[in-house]
Design an enzyme around this catalytic site. Structure first.
Site, PDB file in Angstrom:
ATOM      1  N   HIS A  83       0.605  -1.294   0.183  1.00 43.79           N
ATOM      2  CA  HIS A  83       0.029   0.028  -0.041  1.00 43.79           C
ATOM      3  C   HIS A  83       1.045   1.023  -0.109  1.00 43.79           C
ATOM      4  O   HIS A  83       0.258   2.239  -0.283  1.00 43.79           O
ATOM      5  CB  HIS A  83      -1.056   0.025   1.031  1.00 43.79           C
ATOM      6  CG  HIS A  83      -0.676   0.363   2.615  1.00 43.79           C
ATOM      7  ND1 HIS A  83      -0.341  -0.620   3.402  1.00 43.79           N
ATOM      8  CD2 HIS A  83      -0.412   1.538   2.934  1.00 43.79           C
ATOM      9  CE1 HIS A  83      -0.080   0.229   4.731  1.00 43.79           C
ATOM     10  NE2 HIS A  83      -0.199   1.340   4.427  1.00 43.79           N
ATOM     11  N   ASN A 211      -9.349  -4.617   6.109  1.00 37.37           N
ATOM     12  CA  ASN A 211      -8.393  -3.553   6.471  1.00 37.37           C
ATOM     13  C   ASN A 211      -8.691  -3.355   7.969  1.00 37.37           C
ATOM     14  O   ASN A 211     -10.167  -3.246   8.361  1.00 37.37           O
ATOM     15  CB  ASN A 211      -8.768  -2.285   5.736  1.00 37.37           C
ATOM     16  CG  ASN A 211      -7.781  -1.297   5.682  1.00 37.37           C
ATOM     17  OD1 ASN A 211      -6.378  -1.515   6.322  1.00 37.37           O
ATOM     18  ND2 ASN A 211      -7.891  -0.233   5.533  1.00 37.37           N
ATOM     19  N   TRP A 212      -7.908  -3.137   8.756  1.00 40.09           N
ATOM     20  CA  TRP A 212      -7.824  -2.840  10.067  1.00 40.09           C
ATOM     21  C   TRP A 212      -8.570  -3.871  11.165  1.00 40.09           C
ATOM     22  O   TRP A 212      -9.273  -3.670  12.108  1.00 40.09           O
ATOM     23  CB  TRP A 212      -8.828  -1.423  10.532  1.00 40.09           C
ATOM     24  CG  TRP A 212      -8.453  -0.136   9.841  1.00 40.09           C
ATOM     25  CD1 TRP A 212      -9.049   0.179   8.723  1.00 40.09           C
ATOM     26  CD2 TRP A 212      -7.006   0.420  10.106  1.00 40.09           C
ATOM     27  NE1 TRP A 212      -8.383   1.586   8.622  1.00 40.09           N
ATOM     28  CE2 TRP A 212      -7.178   1.754   9.323  1.00 40.09           C
ATOM     29  CE3 TRP A 212      -6.336   0.587  11.291  1.00 40.09           C
ATOM     30  CZ2 TRP A 212      -6.235   2.837   9.234  1.00 40.09           C
ATOM     31  CZ3 TRP A 212      -5.292   1.421  11.093  1.00 40.09           C
ATOM     32  CH2 TRP A 212      -5.111   2.435  10.247  1.00 40.09           C
ATOM     33  N   ASP A 220       0.836  -7.505   2.275  1.00 43.72           N
ATOM     34  CA  ASP A 220       1.111  -6.416   2.070  1.00 43.72           C
ATOM     35  C   ASP A 220       2.546  -5.750   2.166  1.00 43.72           C
ATOM     36  O   ASP A 220       3.062  -5.221   3.005  1.00 43.72           O
ATOM     37  CB  ASP A 220       0.389  -5.332   3.152  1.00 43.72           C
ATOM     38  CG  ASP A 220       0.107  -3.936   2.660  1.00 43.72           C
ATOM     39  OD1 ASP A 220       0.940  -3.428   1.949  1.00 43.72           O
ATOM     40  OD2 ASP A 220      -0.534  -3.367   3.604  1.00 43.72           O
ATOM     41  N   ASN A 326      -9.498   4.113   3.842  1.00 45.32           N
ATOM     42  CA  ASN A 326      -8.576   3.835   4.845  1.00 45.32           C
ATOM     43  C   ASN A 326      -8.895   4.624   6.012  1.00 45.32           C
ATOM     44  O   ASN A 326      -9.065   4.281   7.266  1.00 45.32           O
ATOM     45  CB  ASN A 326      -7.100   3.812   4.674  1.00 45.32           C
ATOM     46  CG  ASN A 326      -6.163   3.295   5.495  1.00 45.32           C
ATOM     47  OD1 ASN A 326      -6.295   2.162   5.971  1.00 45.32           O
ATOM     48  ND2 ASN A 326      -5.118   4.007   5.742  1.00 45.32           N
ATOM     49  N   GLY A 645       1.952   5.487   9.058  1.00 45.34           N
ATOM     50  CA  GLY A 645       3.460   6.171   9.023  1.00 45.34           C
ATOM     51  C   GLY A 645       4.333   5.107   9.372  1.00 45.34           C
ATOM     52  O   GLY A 645       5.452   5.028   8.988  1.00 45.34           O
ATOM     53  N   ASN A 646       3.871   4.479  10.294  1.00 46.83           N
ATOM     54  CA  ASN A 646       4.697   2.942  10.749  1.00 46.83           C
ATOM     55  C   ASN A 646       4.526   2.064   9.549  1.00 46.83           C
ATOM     56  O   ASN A 646       5.031   0.850   9.807  1.00 46.83           O
ATOM     57  CB  ASN A 646       4.223   2.451  11.873  1.00 46.83           C
ATOM     58  CG  ASN A 646       4.924   3.031  13.296  1.00 46.83           C
ATOM     59  OD1 ASN A 646       4.307   3.630  14.019  1.00 46.83           O
ATOM     60  ND2 ASN A 646       6.361   2.705  13.020  1.00 46.83           N
ATOM     61  N   SER A 647       3.279   2.212   8.644  1.00 41.03           N
ATOM     62  CA  SER A 647       3.463   1.239   7.529  1.00 41.03           C
ATOM     63  C   SER A 647       4.624   1.146   6.690  1.00 41.03           C
ATOM     64  O   SER A 647       5.483   2.040   6.568  1.00 41.03           O
ATOM     65  CB  SER A 647       2.553   2.113   6.514  1.00 41.03           C
ATOM     66  OG  SER A 647       1.265   1.847   7.073  1.00 41.03           O
ATOM     67  N   PHE A 663       2.065  -3.324   8.594  1.00 36.21           N
ATOM     68  CA  PHE A 663       1.107  -2.754   7.805  1.00 36.21           C
ATOM     69  C   PHE A 663      -0.324  -2.092   8.445  1.00 36.21           C
ATOM     70  O   PHE A 663      -0.613  -1.307   7.567  1.00 36.21           O
ATOM     71  CB  PHE A 663       1.040  -3.507   6.456  1.00 36.21           C
ATOM     72  CG  PHE A 663       0.166  -4.662   6.658  1.00 36.21           C
ATOM     73  CD1 PHE A 663       0.775  -5.625   6.885  1.00 36.21           C
ATOM     74  CD2 PHE A 663      -1.183  -4.740   6.500  1.00 36.21           C
ATOM     75  CE1 PHE A 663      -0.012  -7.086   6.965  1.00 36.21           C
ATOM     76  CE2 PHE A 663      -2.023  -5.854   6.745  1.00 36.21           C
ATOM     77  CZ  PHE A 663      -1.471  -7.071   6.829  1.00 36.21           C
ATOM     78  N   ASP A 664      -0.399  -2.544   9.538  1.00 40.60           N
ATOM     79  CA  ASP A 664      -1.736  -2.260  10.044  1.00 40.60           C
ATOM     80  C   ASP A 664      -1.837  -2.138  11.446  1.00 40.60           C
ATOM     81  O   ASP A 664      -1.041  -2.608  12.312  1.00 40.60           O
ATOM     82  CB  ASP A 664      -3.043  -3.125   9.135  1.00 40.60           C
ATOM     83  CG  ASP A 664      -4.283  -2.400   9.149  1.00 40.60           C
ATOM     84  OD1 ASP A 664      -4.186  -1.198   9.538  1.00 40.60           O
ATOM     85  OD2 ASP A 664      -5.278  -2.666   8.897  1.00 40.60           O
TER      86      ASP A 664
HETATM   87  N1  ASP Z   1      -2.457   0.732   7.626  1.00 41.10           N
HETATM   88  C1  ASP Z   1      -2.308   1.900   8.494  1.00 41.10           C
HETATM   89  C2  ASP Z   1      -2.243   3.182   7.670  1.00 41.10           C
HETATM   90  O1  ASP Z   1      -1.832   3.062   6.455  1.00 41.10           O
HETATM   91  C3  ASP Z   1      -0.988   1.665   9.383  1.00 41.10           C
HETATM   92  C4  ASP Z   1      -1.440   2.021  10.433  1.00 41.10           C
HETATM   93  O2  ASP Z   1      -2.046   3.050  10.674  1.00 41.10           O
HETATM   94  O3  ASP Z   1      -1.292   1.576  11.612  1.00 41.10           O
HETATM   95  O4  ASP Z   1      -2.846   4.191   8.043  1.00 41.10           O
END
Ligand code: ASP
Length: 713
Positions: A83, A211-212, A220, A326, A645-647, A663-664
């Site tokens: 992503h 997602n989430w 990913d 998202n 941002g940690n993605s 990734f999430d």
């Molecule tokens: N998947 C999330 C994002 O892209 C990553 C996260 O927020 O932990 O915002």
């Protein structure tokens, strides 16, 4: 006591877990020596992670636009999320050669695809500049003057740092609002290329439905590569550029993880609001988040409908739609979490204790007595006009053509000012990238969608009350926008020459333009300028108040705080562990390929490439099978403290080797942005074994595994 030995076994089993506690905190890397990470499970020295005087893991971490990445080879190969590379994959796709659907694997370096708009940053150094920044603040300044003075000073420091060392890019980051500022220096790479991306059926398996969420079965990940000029300096794309050689690359460990393993992440978390007050949380909960959910749901549905019949149109919308979806789902998670965990009430209770502490000393009361109330007053003031402000500011985002017109008009006006007085996006050091982003966005402009967006926004605007100090008249604006919406399909925003001509014009020329969008913008821009000024006034006031709040909180709690995430390099640690999101439900921390196959329906977003299914049926997992099982790990869950941002952040094991890519977060952990909790804050990553298997075994890119020093079979 007959079972004493059993108790010993139980205690011994529990011990390693007990001392592997995870904790809240996105720690600046300079703080990690104090974290006792070795007691918590780290097997390398903290100096191997961060060492300002030597080579360390931090040298192998980079920021990839708004995401994080890791260098995983000496030749600038970066692993990040699918992503995170999405915009690059989309940009290189056409309806006939659809890399989102088919995936992409560059046969050799020459086939790697330039990714305009992508930049990579590597943190080289940082130092406190709070005094330098705050020395420009004078007590007699108005709030707006205060904000402007601080902004100007930050830009000045950045420009000075870049003049002193033209090889770096400098940024002054605010750590604690109104209190601490740090100058970061980055190596800044502008030639970034796409190397490998799995198809969306792997890289986005489960789509928005999953997602989430946990359990998750998404691969990913993707690979990109950083390029520089032959002399090692940063350069725009050129076929003559060569792969960047990082000072350090992170070693991939194909053995992956097991439950309870200690892990840590390095990365560039974007924004959190842990130090904001209950009044802010109430504003989010009651006003902003519900607004966003409602607005984005409508926009997503509209874009989806427009792309139904035409893949080329769907491709144009795909990136924007994905990021709105998202944020929309995250906002729903946050609303649910704020309510369920009563976060606002909890913070209000903490503040009541703080207020008693303030009131217990006359001097302290004198200094801080009204701070909390004044902050609350600020947010309630914002609440009163929020409907209007949120709607009008989203108008020129919903309609891309209006956004383009706004940017062109704004850039022309700002360019008249001295460099340091301009909004940052239009400073000499930034304007080329701003224009590049505009052109990329214009390439995806779809007139019919824009027309429908504009019509919808007109309807929304007609329902809100314009404040008395607005400098546009509601009825006149609605009439202008209505006429404009009838003209959208004849506009030429996706023609490069059209953009170039407008970009070359002065404000004076633009004000005489007969382009209908520019004409409307000439009338609307003063209102956007007023709102920008209002924003500066508010942040001047809030920053000052928050500066005082953090001071007195520190006095009260007798502790140091970790600054909110602000897009700068941080470390977080935890362990691979499940959680219980609700009564009687226990979620375990590793998903498998069997789960992918079980979820596969053949209908997007639950399609699986045939080769994956075949290799699964043949139980052919190469070197990457789960020990003792005929299966493959796919995704992992762990108790670190992460946010957007940690993605793309590397998931590192106790030895500092890469075992996955973050990734999430789980649905409950969407409220990490406001509060972290050991019982449910869980991050989600792709297991490196799955990434390696997909890359090598499924798509035959064994050369990349070799490049990373991983055995292929
Ligand atoms: N998947 C999330 C994002 O892209 C990553 C996260 O927020 O932990 O915002």
């Amino acid at each position: 006591m007959r079972n004493w030995w059993l108790w010993i076994v139980v205690i011994l089993l529990a011990l390693p877990v007990a001392h592997l506690q995870s904790e809240e905190g996105m720690f600046p890397v300079s703080d990690i020596a104090a974290l006792n990470l070795m007691e918590k499970g780290l097997k390398i020295s903290p100096a191997d992670i961060y060492n300002p005087d030597g080579i360390c893991l931090v040298d192998g971490i980079c920021r990839v636009n708004g995401c994080t990445g890791s260098f995983v080879s000496p030749a600038g190969l970066i692993i990040t999320n699918h992503h995170c590379a999405y915009r690059a994959i989309q940009n290189a796709s056409t309806a006939d050669n659809d890399l989102l659907v088919n995936g992409f694997s560059a046969a050799d370096r020459a086939a790697e695809i330039p990714s305009p708009g992508y930049v990579v940053r590597i943190t080289e150094s940082y130092g406190d500049v709070s005094q330098k920044v705050l020395s420009v603040v004078k007590p007699e300044m108005t709030f707006t003057e205060r904000t402007r003075a601080i902004e100007r000073r930050r830009k000045e420091i950045e420009k000075q740092a870049e003049a002193a060392n033209p090889a770096i890019r400098a940024e002054v980051a605010e750590m604690f609002a109104g209190k601490t500022y740090v100058l970061f220096e980055y190596t800044f790479i502008r030639d970034v290329r796409l190397v490998f991306a799995p198809p969306s059926s792997v890289g986005n398996f489960g789509g928005d439905v999953d997602n989430w969420e946990w359990p998750r079965h998404t691969g990913d990940f993707s690979f990109m590569r950083a390029y520089v000029a032959a002399d090692g300096s940063s350069a725009e794309y050129s076929p003559d550029n060569v792969p960047y050689q990082p000072k350090k690359h992170i070693q991939v460990d194909p053995r992956g993880v097991a439950a309870n393993d200690f892990v840590f992440l390095l990365g560039y978390p974007g924004r959190t609001a842990r130090h904001k007050t209950a009044a802010f949380l109430a504003y989010e909960e009651d006003v902003r988040l519900p607004f966003i959910v409602d607005l984005y749901q409508w926009q997503i549905a509209l874009m989806e409908e427009m792309g139904l019949e035409d893949r080329a149109v769907a491709l144009q919308h795909s990136s924007r739609m994905r990021s709105l979806a998202n944020v929309e789902k995250r906002s729903r998670g946050q609303l649910k979490g704020l309510k369920r965990a009563q976060i606002t009430a909890g913070r209000a209770a903490e503040e009541a204790q703080l207020q008693s502490f303030i009131e217990s000393d006359p001097q302290r009361f004198q200094k801080y007595g009204t701070v909390l109330n004044e902050i609350a007053g600020g947010y309630s003031g914002m609440g009163e006009t929020a409907d209007y402000e949120l709607t009008i500011s989203n108008l020129n985002n919903a309609s891309r053509a209006l956004y383009f017109a706004w940017l062109i008009y704004d850039a022309a006006l700002e360019s008249q000012k001295p460099d340091l007085e301009r909004e940052s996006a239009y400073m000499d050091r930034n304007v080329a990238r701003t224009v590049q982003r505009l052109k990329l966005a214009a390439k995806d402009w779809h007139p019919e969608t824009d027309q429908a967006m504009l019509q919808g926004m007109i309807e929304r605007l007609s329902r809100v009350t314009f404040p008395a100090d607005a400098v546009v008249d509601k009825e006149a604006l609605l009439a202008d926008l209505k006429a404009l919406s009838e003209n959208v399909v004849t506009a030429k925003w996706n023609e490069p020459d059209f953009l170039e001509t407008l970009l070359a014009q002065s404000p004076d020329q633009l004000s005489k333009s007969d382009d209908p969008f520019i004409k409307v913008m000439a009338k609307l821009h003063p209102e956007y300028a007023r709102l920008r000024g209002l924003g500066k006034q508010r942040s001047g006031k809030m920053d000052k108040l928050y500066g005082s709040l953090i001071e007195v909180k520190q006095e009260f709690l007798k502790t140091q705080f970790v600054p909110d995430a602000n897009g700068t390099l941080r470390l977080t640690f935890g362990r691979v562990e499940g959680y219980s999101p609700e009564d009687a439900v226990i979620k375990t921390p590793i998903t498998t390929l069997s789960g992918v196959i079980d979820k596969t329906t053949g209908v997007a977003p639950f399609e699986t490439p045939q080769r994956v299914a075949e290799l699964y049926a043949a139980k052919d997992f190469g070197n990457f099978a789960l020990p003792g099982k005929e299966d493959l790990a796919v995704a992992i869950l762990y108790s670190t403290d992460t946010t957007g941002g940690n993605s793309g952040s590397p998931i590192l094991n106790a030895e500092g080797n890469l075992v996955g890519v973050n990734f999430d977060r789980a649905f409950e952990a969407t409220i990490n942005d406001f509060a972290w909790n050991q019982s449910y804050s869980r991050s989600i990553g792709v297991d490196i074994r799955y990434a390696l298997w997909i890359t090598g075994k499924v798509f035959g890119a064994d050369h990349l595994l070799k490049e990373m020093g991983v055995q292929t079979q």
